[in-house]
Design a protein around this motif. Sequence first.
Motif: not given
Length: 298
Positions: A128-142
């Motif tokens: 099974t392949l899960l192909r997510p778009r970018a994670f909302m949690s990338n905002a942690m970098s801010w």
Amino acid sequence: MILVTGATGTVGRLTLRRLPVGHAVRVLARDPSRVAVPHRNVEVVRADYGDPLSLRRALTGVHRALLVTNRVGGDDDAVFLRTAREAGVRQVVKLSAAAVADLQAQDLITRWQRDCETALTSSGLGWTLLRPRAFMSNAMSWGSSVRTEGVVRTLYGHTPNACVHPQDIADAAALALTEDCHVGRVYTLTGPQPLTAVEQTEQLAEVIGRRLRFEELEPHQARVALLRRYPGPVVDALLDSALRQKAGAKAQVLDTVRAVTGSQPRSFRTWAQEHAGVFAPDGNRRSGPLFSLEGALS
């Protein structure tokens, strides 16, 4: 038995929490002390993709596995899949990236993810392949700049991305690991709407009750910042990915989260409310995970 890799990362950690208590679960970790065990049915074993004997021990008795790898250009997937096949694993759920389906995406990381997917789909194992778009949690970098300056800085702030809540990815992963109907399926996972970084900044400001300013980085500024954390070829891939977003390649919203999990995808505002403490001034904040390559490129 279910095996979870990447349990110290975003999706693996959340998937581990989401798996029902009635299932026997084993976690593969280089450093078991870093794994937060949610209940007594979880066994943590020390293993490494570069240590075939430890990997074989970790996979013995496993029927389904969540595979999360981050060593770009490495052969971790191939090593894992070969050992999984020898150990009698029936199905592997692979965390991949939405960019794999975009033929215009030819950067280093996406090409590596395509190779990893091909290794799985041609392995003879159920997949099974899960192909997510970018994670909302990338905002942690801010987090640091928000806490200390009230500023969000990033590239191309007016370009949309249908970013996805990591919990929605984990929910889909948990179902794929515990139900029989997901073998041979590809799930591209997005959030409920495309958002720009400027719009995310506005929503974050409303959630934390603080005025925030958005500053758009020039490409050379972004490169300098990224080179502090990643090698040059990876930085080139991330900047290529940002250009695809600028061209509108990441704005499409799909209904996959609802179709797979039965629930509407969570919003960025929901994510921001859950993690508001990360953006609180120093001394008052709750800690959160750091930005990583997992979920950065999609």
